[in-house]
Design a protein around this motif. Sequence first.
Motif, short mmCIF file in Angstrom:
data_model
loop_
_atom_site.label_atom_id
_atom_site.label_comp_id
_atom_site.label_asym_id
_atom_site.label_seq_id
_atom_site.Cartn_x
_atom_site.Cartn_y
_atom_site.Cartn_z
N SER A 232 -38.22 31.35 -35.40
CA SER A 232 -38.93 31.36 -34.11
C SER A 232 -40.07 30.35 -34.11
CB SER A 232 -39.46 32.77 -33.84
OG SER A 232 -38.40 33.70 -33.87
N ASP A 233 -40.57 30.06 -32.93
CA ASP A 233 -41.56 29.00 -32.74
C ASP A 233 -42.84 29.19 -33.57
OD1 ASP A 233 -42.44 26.65 -31.21
OD2 ASP A 233 -43.97 28.03 -30.46
N PRO A 234 -43.17 28.25 -34.45
CA PRO A 234 -44.32 28.40 -35.36
C PRO A 234 -45.67 28.51 -34.64
CG PRO A 234 -42.89 26.61 -36.11
CD PRO A 234 -42.40 27.02 -34.75
N THR A 235 -45.86 27.75 -33.57
CA THR A 235 -47.15 27.79 -32.87
C THR A 235 -47.35 29.13 -32.18
OG1 THR A 235 -47.02 25.41 -32.51
CG2 THR A 235 -48.58 26.65 -31.14
N MET A 236 -46.31 29.58 -31.50
CA MET A 236 -46.40 30.86 -30.82
C MET A 236 -46.76 31.96 -31.82
SD MET A 236 -43.36 33.13 -29.10
CE MET A 236 -43.54 34.92 -29.26
N TRP A 237 -46.10 31.96 -32.97
CA TRP A 237 -46.29 33.05 -33.92
C TRP A 237 -47.61 32.96 -34.66
CZ3 TRP A 237 -44.41 37.63 -33.56
CH2 TRP A 237 -43.30 37.79 -32.74
N ARG A 238 -48.05 31.74 -34.97
CA ARG A 238 -49.39 31.59 -35.55
C ARG A 238 -50.41 32.26 -34.63
NH1 ARG A 238 -51.69 25.95 -34.64
NH2 ARG A 238 -51.69 26.92 -32.58
N ASP A 239 -50.32 31.96 -33.33
CA ASP A 239 -51.29 32.51 -32.37
C ASP A 239 -51.19 34.04 -32.29
OD1 ASP A 239 -52.02 29.94 -31.97
OD2 ASP A 239 -51.41 29.83 -29.86
N VAL A 240 -49.96 34.55 -32.33
CA VAL A 240 -49.79 36.01 -32.26
C VAL A 240 -50.53 36.68 -33.42
CG1 VAL A 240 -48.11 37.87 -32.59
CG2 VAL A 240 -47.61 36.01 -30.97
N PHE A 241 -50.33 36.18 -34.62
CA PHE A 241 -50.95 36.83 -35.78
C PHE A 241 -52.46 36.72 -35.76
CE2 PHE A 241 -46.62 35.85 -37.51
CZ PHE A 241 -46.17 37.14 -37.41
N LEU A 242 -52.95 35.55 -35.33
CA LEU A 242 -54.41 35.35 -35.31
C LEU A 242 -55.08 36.18 -34.22
CD1 LEU A 242 -54.71 31.51 -36.00
CD2 LEU A 242 -54.92 33.42 -37.61
N THR A 243 -54.36 36.48 -33.14
CA THR A 243 -54.99 37.19 -32.02
C THR A 243 -54.64 38.67 -31.98
OG1 THR A 243 -53.19 36.57 -30.53
CG2 THR A 243 -55.11 35.11 -30.60
N ASN A 244 -53.68 39.10 -32.77
CA ASN A 244 -53.42 40.55 -32.90
C ASN A 244 -53.62 40.95 -34.36
OD1 ASN A 244 -52.90 43.13 -32.02
ND2 ASN A 244 -50.68 42.94 -32.20
N LYS A 245 -54.70 40.44 -34.91
CA LYS A 245 -55.02 40.56 -36.32
C LYS A 245 -55.10 42.02 -36.79
CE LYS A 245 -58.24 37.64 -37.62
NZ LYS A 245 -59.47 36.93 -38.12
N ASP A 246 -55.91 42.82 -36.11
CA ASP A 246 -56.19 44.17 -36.60
C ASP A 246 -54.94 45.05 -36.65
OD1 ASP A 246 -58.75 43.34 -36.84
OD2 ASP A 246 -59.50 44.39 -35.06
N ALA A 247 -54.19 45.07 -35.55
CA ALA A 247 -53.00 45.92 -35.51
C ALA A 247 -51.96 45.42 -36.51
CB ALA A 247 -52.42 45.97 -34.10
#
Lengths: 307, 307
Positions: A232-247
């Motif tokens: 899957s798209d690396p940029t999309m997923w980088r952002d997902v992990f960085l912005t939904n860090k706690d959960a």
Amino acid sequence: MSGPVYERVALIGLGLIASSMFWAMKRGGLAGEVTGFAKSEGSRETARRIGLCDRVCDSAAEAVEGADLVVLCVPVGAMGAVAEEIAPALKSGATVTDVGSVKRHVIDVVAPHLPEGVHFVPAHPLAGTEHSGPESGFAELFDNRWSLLVPVEGSDPKAVARLRTLWEGMGANVDEMDADHHDLVLAVTSHAPHLIAYTMVGVADDLRRVTDSEVIKYSAAGFRDFTRIAASDPTMWRDVFLTNKDATLEILGRFTEELFALQRAIRTGDGEHLHQYFTRTRAIRRGIIEAGQDTAAPNFGRGGGSE
Amino acid sequence: MSGPVYERVALIGLGLIASSMFWAMKRGGLAGEVTGFAKSEGSRETARRIGLCDRVCDSAAEAVEGADLVVLCVPVGAMGAVAEEIAPALKSGATVTDVGSVKRHVIDVVAPHLPEGVHFVPAHPLAGTEHSGPESGFAELFDNRWSLLVPVEGSDPKAVARLRTLWEGMGANVDEMDADHHDLVLAVTSHAPHLIAYTMVGVADDLRRVTDSEVIKYSAAGFRDFTRIAASDPTMWRDVFLTNKDATLEILGRFTEELFALQRAIRTGDGEHLHQYFTRTRAIRRGIIEAGQDTAAPNFGRGGGSE
């Protein structure tokens, strides 16, 4: 049906979700004119070539001018900047929505930019493939998938209902959910599984005693399902992990704990523990098939074998 | 083709692999008479009802009598006992093979029981689905999949070549491999991924703040690919982990190490590290599609979306 749901729709970002929305809206006659904008000139050229959007614009502000609905389809990490950029050009009474995989962060960075009189109704269609870019979309992507609406405090019920009508017209089932709960549910059903798949594929690639060609040749033994997710798209997923860090970190912590318990069962030869665990997980699969969220055909019906 | 590869074949155990072998042998005219035995009376009755095997026997010894090829298709943990049971009834010059997912352990527990004059050629078809039992088999299961032959010291080259002809006739590509290397390769491409999928599905089931129905409804976001793997036969997989303990634990150790590094990147906000990692794993997927071991169609061609 009595005409389009929105007269003018603007798609900001022209990847998999935006392009699928365009074709799904056209299929259903749900929008009058659809404008589009992508940051990359190459994507805009591709969009023009394949007829994606009725009009491809050269700036986001131009695309949103006069739009009744503006859909932010950019990676989660870019949402704030885009909102700031388009804010002055938004029509009064317009609805702004997004399709980001994380909702609390998007609300935090988008809402402050939106002018009085503009409705904000965050959303997240749980649909996608491992492909990306303007050519990857197709009208059927959302059929029988879920799209989650995450209204913010003070969202106009009429604006929410209208967006629901659009998503239902594109084939999706619609649920409403609170932003924090959304982010936790998605951490379980999507974000943690993606990180785990990425990790396993990375491990296989690193192992010097097993060659890449062996990993690839023999991937049908189970591994290839992980590689699909990990493509899957690396940029999309980088952002997902960085912005939904706690959960995400919370779920990964539970995952590691559970994995250690199973590793210990393997090490100590506790077959009973393993057998019970594997029997329980089988029942969940049955539930997913009964809920119509996957096919019972072996290997997702792709034919041939997989273990 | 000049007649069957083996005049008489005995299938011991009548699950997914054995039943698929039966239909594949019939499709290719590869065997004269095929006998079969399953420990469970219910499975034997099912086999008789659906015409699985030319003759279903009521004991393993009866099934192997006069057989040129005996295929052990029981869980890895049952191989030793079955070998001991059938040994006295084996025809001189017969070949014994198996389809177990672990090879060192099978060799260790089967070989000592086999009489002089019987050839032993362990094998492992890398094919399967998440379904099990005598009704789950189909002739196409092995088409374009790999089947690994793992000859033991002193294996008769003619017996190996004949078994290779059978597997090729059933549609498989055949490679030869050393037992220990096989067990390591499979730990990477199959055993560790299965344990990880089982773990993630178990975590989702355990989490009280996210209901099972939410997990099931929203599984298309990535999780459902894990549940397919985690729906595989519990007994088979318990045995795999207990008998390929060292290699599986080694790979899981590396996996955990790598996962911790990615978790730390999330915690510290190191987007560069994440992006690089995800870009690298994407390339592996491309290799698998180019090698013909999966389809490039989105979501394995099952239609609809998945992220």
